[in-house]
Design an enzyme around this catalytic site. Structure first.
Site, PDB file in Angstrom:
ATOM      1  N   ARG A   1       0.829  -1.218   0.000  1.00 54.44           N
ATOM      2  CA  ARG A   1       0.000   0.000   0.000  1.00 54.44           C
ATOM      3  C   ARG A   1       0.860   1.263   0.000  1.00 54.44           C
ATOM      4  O   ARG A   1       1.875   1.366   0.673  1.00 54.44           O
ATOM      5  CB  ARG A   1      -0.892   0.038   1.244  1.00 54.44           C
ATOM      6  CG  ARG A   1      -1.590   1.397   1.385  1.00 54.44           C
ATOM      7  CD  ARG A   1      -2.648   1.429   2.439  1.00 54.44           C
ATOM      8  NE  ARG A   1      -2.208   0.820   3.672  1.00 54.44           N
ATOM      9  CZ  ARG A   1      -3.035   0.371   4.600  1.00 54.44           C
ATOM     10  NH1 ARG A   1      -4.328   0.457   4.430  1.00 54.44           N
ATOM     11  NH2 ARG A   1      -2.570  -0.177   5.695  1.00 54.44           N
TER      12      ARG A   1
ATOM     13  N   ARG B   1       2.947   3.729   5.024  1.00 53.16           N
ATOM     14  CA  ARG B   1       2.656   3.834   6.457  1.00 53.16           C
ATOM     15  C   ARG B   1       3.674   3.054   7.287  1.00 53.16           C
ATOM     16  O   ARG B   1       4.056   1.955   6.928  1.00 53.16           O
ATOM     17  CB  ARG B   1       1.240   3.307   6.737  1.00 53.16           C
ATOM     18  CG  ARG B   1       0.199   4.393   6.709  1.00 53.16           C
ATOM     19  CD  ARG B   1      -1.199   3.842   6.705  1.00 53.16           C
ATOM     20  NE  ARG B   1      -1.487   2.885   7.772  1.00 53.16           N
ATOM     21  CZ  ARG B   1      -2.681   2.333   7.944  1.00 53.16           C
ATOM     22  NH1 ARG B   1      -3.688   2.651   7.162  1.00 53.16           N
ATOM     23  NH2 ARG B   1      -2.881   1.466   8.907  1.00 53.16           N
TER      24      ARG B   1
HETATM   25  P1  AP5 Z   1      -7.167  -0.296   2.430  1.00 55.26           P
HETATM   26  O1  AP5 Z   1      -8.414   0.123   1.767  1.00 55.26           O
HETATM   27  O2  AP5 Z   1      -6.175   0.747   2.799  1.00 55.26           O
HETATM   28  O3  AP5 Z   1      -7.504  -1.275   3.661  1.00 55.26           O
HETATM   29  P2  AP5 Z   1      -8.070  -0.943   5.099  1.00 55.26           P
HETATM   30  O4  AP5 Z   1      -9.110  -1.963   5.395  1.00 55.26           O
HETATM   31  O5  AP5 Z   1      -8.441   0.482   5.218  1.00 55.26           O
HETATM   32  O6  AP5 Z   1      -6.773  -1.316   5.921  1.00 55.26           O
HETATM   33  P3  AP5 Z   1      -6.044  -0.523   7.089  1.00 55.26           P
HETATM   34  O7  AP5 Z   1      -4.653  -1.095   7.161  1.00 55.26           O
HETATM   35  O8  AP5 Z   1      -6.152   0.953   6.922  1.00 55.26           O
HETATM   36  O9  AP5 Z   1      -6.866  -0.997   8.290  1.00 55.26           O
HETATM   37  P4  AP5 Z   1      -6.495  -0.931   9.734  1.00 55.26           P
HETATM   38  O10 AP5 Z   1      -7.794  -1.238  10.326  1.00 55.26           O
HETATM   39  O11 AP5 Z   1      -5.385  -1.834  10.151  1.00 55.26           O
HETATM   40  O12 AP5 Z   1      -5.840   0.516   9.908  1.00 55.26           O
HETATM   41  P5  AP5 Z   1      -6.361   1.860  10.577  1.00 55.26           P
HETATM   42  O13 AP5 Z   1      -5.776   2.987   9.848  1.00 55.26           O
HETATM   43  O14 AP5 Z   1      -7.836   1.797  10.753  1.00 55.26           O
HETATM   44  O15 AP5 Z   1      -6.469  -1.363   1.447  1.00 55.26           O
HETATM   45  C1  AP5 Z   1      -5.200  -1.926   1.786  1.00 55.26           C
HETATM   46  C2  AP5 Z   1      -4.382  -2.121   0.506  1.00 55.26           C
HETATM   47  O16 AP5 Z   1      -5.001  -3.103  -0.317  1.00 55.26           O
HETATM   48  C3  AP5 Z   1      -4.262  -0.869  -0.366  1.00 55.26           C
HETATM   49  O17 AP5 Z   1      -2.992  -0.825  -0.948  1.00 55.26           O
HETATM   50  C4  AP5 Z   1      -5.321  -1.058  -1.457  1.00 55.26           C
HETATM   51  O18 AP5 Z   1      -4.919  -0.436  -2.656  1.00 55.26           O
HETATM   52  C5  AP5 Z   1      -5.350  -2.574  -1.580  1.00 55.26           C
HETATM   53  N1  AP5 Z   1      -6.695  -3.054  -1.858  1.00 55.26           N
HETATM   54  C6  AP5 Z   1      -7.836  -2.703  -1.196  1.00 55.26           C
HETATM   55  N2  AP5 Z   1      -8.886  -3.342  -1.698  1.00 55.26           N
HETATM   56  C7  AP5 Z   1      -8.394  -4.126  -2.688  1.00 55.26           C
HETATM   57  C8  AP5 Z   1      -8.987  -5.043  -3.576  1.00 55.26           C
HETATM   58  N3  AP5 Z   1     -10.313  -5.262  -3.559  1.00 55.26           N
HETATM   59  N4  AP5 Z   1      -8.210  -5.697  -4.470  1.00 55.26           N
HETATM   60  C9  AP5 Z   1      -6.881  -5.476  -4.493  1.00 55.26           C
HETATM   61  N5  AP5 Z   1      -6.244  -4.615  -3.678  1.00 55.26           N
HETATM   62  C10 AP5 Z   1      -6.990  -3.958  -2.783  1.00 55.26           C
HETATM   63  O19 AP5 Z   1      -5.718   1.767  12.018  1.00 55.26           O
HETATM   64  C11 AP5 Z   1      -4.340   1.887  12.219  1.00 55.26           C
HETATM   65  C12 AP5 Z   1      -4.016   1.811  13.696  1.00 55.26           C
HETATM   66  O20 AP5 Z   1      -4.658   2.909  14.397  1.00 55.26           O
HETATM   67  C13 AP5 Z   1      -4.494   0.566  14.443  1.00 55.26           C
HETATM   68  O21 AP5 Z   1      -3.578  -0.499  14.336  1.00 55.26           O
HETATM   69  C14 AP5 Z   1      -4.639   1.088  15.876  1.00 55.26           C
HETATM   70  O22 AP5 Z   1      -3.407   1.147  16.527  1.00 55.26           O
HETATM   71  C15 AP5 Z   1      -5.135   2.513  15.670  1.00 55.26           C
HETATM   72  N6  AP5 Z   1      -6.611   2.598  15.671  1.00 55.26           N
HETATM   73  C16 AP5 Z   1      -7.404   3.002  14.638  1.00 55.26           C
HETATM   74  N7  AP5 Z   1      -8.702   2.944  14.982  1.00 55.26           N
HETATM   75  C17 AP5 Z   1      -8.739   2.470  16.258  1.00 55.26           C
HETATM   76  C18 AP5 Z   1      -9.800   2.157  17.157  1.00 55.26           C
HETATM   77  N8  AP5 Z   1     -11.077   2.295  16.806  1.00 55.26           N
HETATM   78  N9  AP5 Z   1      -9.474   1.706  18.397  1.00 55.26           N
HETATM   79  C19 AP5 Z   1      -8.187   1.548  18.761  1.00 55.26           C
HETATM   80  N10 AP5 Z   1      -7.130   1.812  17.958  1.00 55.26           N
HETATM   81  C20 AP5 Z   1      -7.411   2.262  16.708  1.00 55.26           C
HETATM   82 MG    MG Z   2      -7.680   2.124   6.294  1.00 54.29          MG
END
Ligand code: AP5
Ligand code: MG
Length: 214
Positions: free
Chosen positions: A128, A161
């Site tokens: 990503r 990231r």
């Molecule tokens: P993408 O769309 O970016 O996936 P995503 O589901 O958004 O994945 P994240 O890694 O952002 O999820 P996350 O939940 O771990 O992270 P977050 O930022 O929320 O797609 C991923 C990749 O795949 C991209 O390159 C895309 O191009 C590709 N792709 C997507 N769909 C595709 C498809 N259909 N086919 C092919 N390729 C595809 O959280 C980060 C951190 O923040 C957490 O670890 C935690 O520490 C903290 N945090 C955030 N929210 C909370 C909460 N509510 N409570 C506690 N801690 C939290």
């Molecule tokens: Mg995300």
């Protein structure tokens, strides 16, 4: 107007479809991950609290996260609908959200679970790249930008990231399986759970969401 939660493992495509659906539905896109990354970049108090947890792939404590979301829901735009991306992630957060929505007389239309096999996750996450300015999400192989390292939409630089390494992804996945997966049953019991196959391409994921008629 639609008000939904996108629920799914890291890399399931929550951010990818949320950025497209928010323009289609003209609703607020609320990503706690994006809000934390912005807070870290701006060196705010919330950013300082969240940074260590995010780096190590564990969840930011509930009280910090719930406060950030409560504040976000005090803004008037949520009345026109919202897409929650990455929140809630624990039962405690889901209960807090129920309270926040009740206080504001808002309702959820559905919780969309993005089903993706774990074999696809590491490749999606390590490949990503996201735009530092407009947040558009790319993938080095699946959705490459036209020009290396440059956003097609706004011309800004792309970033990798810090938590998108194979090592940290393992811990993020464990956090998902231990703390977030129980929400599937929680929302099924509330009769709100809907599911899509997130192993296909983004256009097909959007098509499936449209068919849910939210
Ligand atoms: P993408 O769309 O970016 O996936 P995503 O589901 O958004 O994945 P994240 O890694 O952002 O999820 P996350 O939940 O771990 O992270 P977050 O930022 O929320 O797609 C991923 C990749 O795949 C991209 O390159 C895309 O191009 C590709 N792709 C997507 N769909 C595709 C498809 N259909 N086919 C092919 N390729 C595809 O959280 C980060 C951190 O923040 C957490 O670890 C935690 O520490 C903290 N945090 C955030 N929210 C909370 C909460 N509510 N409570 C506690 N801690 C939290
Ligand atoms: Mg995300």
């Amino acid at each position: 107007m639609s008000s939904v939660i996108l629920l799914g493992a890291p890399g399931s495509g929550k951010g990818t479809i949320a950025t497209r659906l928010k323009s289609e539905w003209e609703v607020a896109h609320i990503s706690t991950g994006d809000m934390f990354r912005e807070a870290i970049a701006n060196k705010t108090a919330v950013g300082q609290k969240a940074e260590g947890y995010i780096k190590s792939g564990s969840l930011v404590p509930d009280e910090v996260t719930i406060e950030v979301v409560r504040e976000r829901f005090s803004k008037p735009d949520v009345k026109n609908g919202f897409i929650l991306d990455g929140f809630p992630r624990t039962i405690k957060q889901a209960e807090a959200l129920n309270n926040i929505l009740a206080e504001q007389s808002l309702e959820l239309d559905g919780v969309v679970l993005l089903n993706v096999p774990s074999s696809l996750i590491v490749d999606r996450i390590t490949g990503r790249r996201s735009c530092t300015k407009c947040g558009t999400i790319y993938h080095l192989k699946n959705m490459p930008p036209k020009q290396d390292g440059i956003c097609d939409k706004c011309g800004s630089g792309l970033m990798h990231r810090k938590d998108d390494t194979e090592e940290v992804v393992k811990d993020r996945l464990s956090a998902y399986n231990d703390l977030t997966a129980p929400l599937i049953e929680f929302y099924r019991n509330m009769d709100l759970l809907l599911e899509i196959d997130a192993s296909t391409n983004p256009d097909d994921m959007i098509r499936q969401v449209r068919e849910l008629d939210l």
